[in-house]
Every structure is written in structure tokens, then in C-alpha cells.
Write a protein that holds these residues in place. Structure first.
Motif, PDB file in Angstrom:
ATOM      1  N   GLY A  92      -4.509  -4.182  -1.039  1.00  0.00           N
ATOM      2  CA  GLY A  92      -5.565  -4.074   0.002  1.00  0.00           C
ATOM      3  C   GLY A  92      -4.909  -4.371   1.452  1.00  0.00           C
ATOM      4  O   GLY A  92      -3.790  -4.500   1.439  1.00  0.00           O
TER       5      GLY A  92
ATOM      6  N   LYS B  22      -3.720   1.973 -12.577  1.00  0.00           N
ATOM      7  CA  LYS B  22      -3.621   1.249 -13.957  1.00  0.00           C
ATOM      8  C   LYS B  22      -3.119   2.027 -14.921  1.00  0.00           C
ATOM      9  O   LYS B  22      -3.457   3.251 -14.821  1.00  0.00           O
ATOM     10  CB  LYS B  22      -5.028   0.569 -14.603  1.00  0.00           C
ATOM     11  CG  LYS B  22      -5.655  -0.469 -13.687  1.00  0.00           C
ATOM     12  CD  LYS B  22      -6.887  -0.864 -14.237  1.00  0.00           C
ATOM     13  CE  LYS B  22      -7.642  -1.720 -13.112  1.00  0.00           C
ATOM     14  NZ  LYS B  22      -9.065  -1.966 -13.747  1.00  0.00           N
TER      15      LYS B  22
ATOM     16  N   ASP C  72      -3.082  -3.778  -7.547  1.00  0.00           N
ATOM     17  CA  ASP C  72      -4.245  -3.778  -6.806  1.00  0.00           C
ATOM     18  C   ASP C  72      -3.710  -4.091  -5.326  1.00  0.00           C
ATOM     19  O   ASP C  72      -3.064  -5.278  -5.277  1.00  0.00           O
ATOM     20  CB  ASP C  72      -5.263  -5.141  -7.331  1.00  0.00           C
ATOM     21  CG  ASP C  72      -5.888  -4.672  -8.580  1.00  0.00           C
ATOM     22  OD1 ASP C  72      -6.459  -3.647  -8.591  1.00  0.00           O
ATOM     23  OD2 ASP C  72      -5.673  -5.527  -9.640  1.00  0.00           O
TER      24      ASP C  72
ATOM     25  N   ASN D 116      -0.692  -2.732 -13.715  1.00  0.00           N
ATOM     26  CA  ASN D 116      -1.761  -2.699 -12.884  1.00  0.00           C
ATOM     27  C   ASN D 116      -1.665  -3.048 -11.407  1.00  0.00           C
ATOM     28  O   ASN D 116      -0.844  -4.177 -11.401  1.00  0.00           O
ATOM     29  CB  ASN D 116      -2.578  -3.790 -13.625  1.00  0.00           C
ATOM     30  CG  ASN D 116      -4.023  -3.690 -12.900  1.00  0.00           C
ATOM     31  OD1 ASN D 116      -4.514  -2.951 -12.079  1.00  0.00           O
ATOM     32  ND2 ASN D 116      -4.793  -4.730 -13.047  1.00  0.00           N
TER      33      ASN D 116
ATOM     34  N   GLY E  41      -1.265  -7.405  -1.995  1.00  0.00           N
ATOM     35  CA  GLY E  41      -1.571  -7.173  -3.246  1.00  0.00           C
ATOM     36  C   GLY E  41      -0.794  -7.781  -4.363  1.00  0.00           C
ATOM     37  O   GLY E  41      -0.150  -8.498  -4.202  1.00  0.00           O
ATOM     38  N   THR E  42      -1.225  -7.440  -5.465  1.00  0.00           N
ATOM     39  CA  THR E  42      -0.760  -7.970  -6.627  1.00  0.00           C
ATOM     40  C   THR E  42      -0.324  -6.678  -7.514  1.00  0.00           C
ATOM     41  O   THR E  42      -1.107  -5.874  -7.722  1.00  0.00           O
ATOM     42  CB  THR E  42      -1.645  -8.988  -7.392  1.00  0.00           C
ATOM     43  OG1 THR E  42      -2.029  -9.916  -6.332  1.00  0.00           O
ATOM     44  CG2 THR E  42      -0.901  -9.586  -8.582  1.00  0.00           C
TER      45      THR E  42
ATOM     46  N   THR F  46      -6.128   0.753  -6.146  1.00  0.00           N
ATOM     47  CA  THR F  46      -5.988   0.212  -7.545  1.00  0.00           C
ATOM     48  C   THR F  46      -5.141   1.278  -8.398  1.00  0.00           C
ATOM     49  O   THR F  46      -5.736   2.532  -8.561  1.00  0.00           O
ATOM     50  CB  THR F  46      -7.319  -0.080  -8.206  1.00  0.00           C
ATOM     51  OG1 THR F  46      -8.009  -0.907  -7.360  1.00  0.00           O
ATOM     52  CG2 THR F  46      -7.136  -0.625  -9.458  1.00  0.00           C
TER      53      THR F  46
ATOM     54  N   ASN G 242       0.585  -1.458  -0.022  1.00  0.00           N
ATOM     55  CA  ASN G 242       0.070   0.208   0.059  1.00  0.00           C
ATOM     56  C   ASN G 242       0.767   1.069   0.015  1.00  0.00           C
ATOM     57  O   ASN G 242       0.613   2.422  -0.621  1.00  0.00           O
ATOM     58  CB  ASN G 242      -1.013  -0.047   1.312  1.00  0.00           C
ATOM     59  CG  ASN G 242      -2.203  -0.912   0.931  1.00  0.00           C
ATOM     60  OD1 ASN G 242      -2.391  -1.290  -0.154  1.00  0.00           O
ATOM     61  ND2 ASN G 242      -2.823  -1.222   2.108  1.00  0.00           N
TER      62      ASN G 242
ATOM     63  N   ASN H  50      -7.276   4.772  -8.048  1.00  0.00           N
ATOM     64  CA  ASN H  50      -8.443   4.623  -6.943  1.00  0.00           C
ATOM     65  C   ASN H  50      -7.830   4.268  -5.492  1.00  0.00           C
ATOM     66  O   ASN H  50      -7.431   3.118  -5.469  1.00  0.00           O
ATOM     67  CB  ASN H  50      -9.588   3.562  -7.406  1.00  0.00           C
ATOM     68  CG  ASN H  50     -10.784   3.766  -6.501  1.00  0.00           C
ATOM     69  OD1 ASN H  50     -10.805   4.516  -5.458  1.00  0.00           O
ATOM     70  ND2 ASN H  50     -11.802   2.932  -6.718  1.00  0.00           N
TER      71      ASN H  50
ATOM     72  N   ASN I 189      -8.548  -0.084  -0.174  1.00  0.00           N
ATOM     73  CA  ASN I 189      -7.989  -0.901  -1.423  1.00  0.00           C
ATOM     74  C   ASN I 189      -7.464   0.248  -2.157  1.00  0.00           C
ATOM     75  O   ASN I 189      -7.668   1.444  -2.149  1.00  0.00           O
ATOM     76  CB  ASN I 189      -9.218  -1.674  -2.127  1.00  0.00           C
ATOM     77  CG  ASN I 189      -9.631  -3.001  -1.267  1.00  0.00           C
ATOM     78  OD1 ASN I 189      -8.933  -3.441  -0.431  1.00  0.00           O
ATOM     79  ND2 ASN I 189     -10.835  -3.195  -1.581  1.00  0.00           N
TER      80      ASN I 189
ATOM     81  N   SER J 187      -9.954   9.381  -6.165  1.00  0.00           N
ATOM     82  CA  SER J 187      -9.865   8.545  -7.547  1.00  0.00           C
ATOM     83  C   SER J 187      -9.748   9.428  -8.576  1.00  0.00           C
ATOM     84  O   SER J 187     -10.334  10.600  -8.463  1.00  0.00           O
ATOM     85  CB  SER J 187     -11.098   7.658  -7.827  1.00  0.00           C
ATOM     86  OG  SER J 187     -12.418   8.441  -7.784  1.00  0.00           O
TER      87      SER J 187
END
Length: 156
Positions: A84, A33, A82, A80, A88-89, A31, A2, A43, A29, A48
Motif C-alpha cells: 500500500g 496471492k 500486500d 503473498n 508492503g510485506t 494484494t 507497489n 487485487n 493497495n 481484480s
């Protein structure tokens, strides 16, 4: 993960289209991209929005996994993230002027030089970072060399 995501956003937030979010929702979370054209959408818990990076910002970005750099001549074409509370990935898309076999050999060699576990499995390189986070580098043929994705999963 994060904190890394938030640090990536600091230089981007200055001149972008931002919508405030309600922090009371409890959604922590993150995100992010980005595509090859420099279009970035994000976001995060507090906002966002979207931003357009300067031309060439994606392809000239500095890529590094525990000291292993992108293959010479290779460029990042998108990412990308993601993340939380549970980890994460991150996915990176890239292209390289070398053949898929040469790209895989490069990454395995470089990871082993750094003392990291890495091996070719089919059309991919898989291994673990110094922190024990698994990664997979999938490489396929492309008209002028190779294209691929790098996926790193983190529990942090």
C-alpha cells in the motif's frame, strides 16, 4: 514495493478473469496471492481477478534477495504480497531437500558473502536487505527436508 507488484502482474493479465474496479475509490493497495498449484489471485487499484499459471511456474521461479538465491534444490511453493501507500510485506513459502539447520546455514553464509547482516535466531534467520528492509526466514522440518517462509517488509 507497489511498482514491483504491478510489474509482476503485466505478464499475468493477458489471459485471466479480470473485474474492473472504480479508481475513484482511492484504494491504492495491491494484494497478490499464489499457491503451489499456480492459482494466482490479485487485487490492484484498477482490477481484480484470478489466473492459473502454467505448471511448474511457481517452483521454477527466480528468487533473489540482494543476490542471494534460493538454496539449491529449493522451490517456491507460494507467495503473498500486500502493498500500500505506506509500504508492503511479501511472504514466500518454500521447500528444500536439506535439513533446517543446513538451510539456515546456507542463507546466513550467502547473506554474509554479500556483505549483508544476517543471523540465526532460534529456528529462523533474520537480517536486513541493502535497503535496510528487515527479513525473516523461518525454517521447519518437513518429511523430505525442510519447509519455510521468507517474510520481507518494506517501507517503500
Amino acid at each position: 514495493m507497489n511498482r514491483t507488484a504491478l510489474l509482476l502482474l503485466v505478464p499475468l493479465l493477458a489471459g485471466c478473469d479480470i473485474d474492473a474496479k472504480n479508481p475513484a475509490s482511492g484504494d491504492d493497495n495491491v494484494t497478490i496471492k499464489a499457491d503451489e498449484n499456480g492459482q494466482v489471485s490479485f487485487n490492484v487499484p484498477f482490477a481484480s481477478g484470478q489466473v492459473k499459471l502454467p505448471e511448474g511456474a511457481m517452483s521454477s521461479g527466480d528468487f533473489d534477495i540482494d543476490g542471494v538465491k534460493m538454496i539449491p534444490g529449493g522451490t517456491i511453493t507460494g507467495f503473498n504480497l500486500d502493498a500500500g501507500h505506506e509500504g508492503g510485506t511479501v511472504h514466500f513459502a518454500f521447500k528444500a531437500p536439506a535439513s533446517p539447520q543446513d538451510v539456515r546455514a546456507y542463507f546466513v553464509d550467502e547473506f554474509r558473502k554479500k556483505g549483508l547482516e544476517a543471523a540465526v535466531t532460534g529456528t529462523s534467520v533474520s537480517g536486513k536487505t541493502k535497503d535496510g528492509d528487515p527479513f525473516v526466514i523461518a525454517v521447519d522440518p518437513a518429511p523430505q527436508g525442510s519447509r519455510g517462509t521468507i517474510t520481507i517488509q518494506s517501507k517503500d
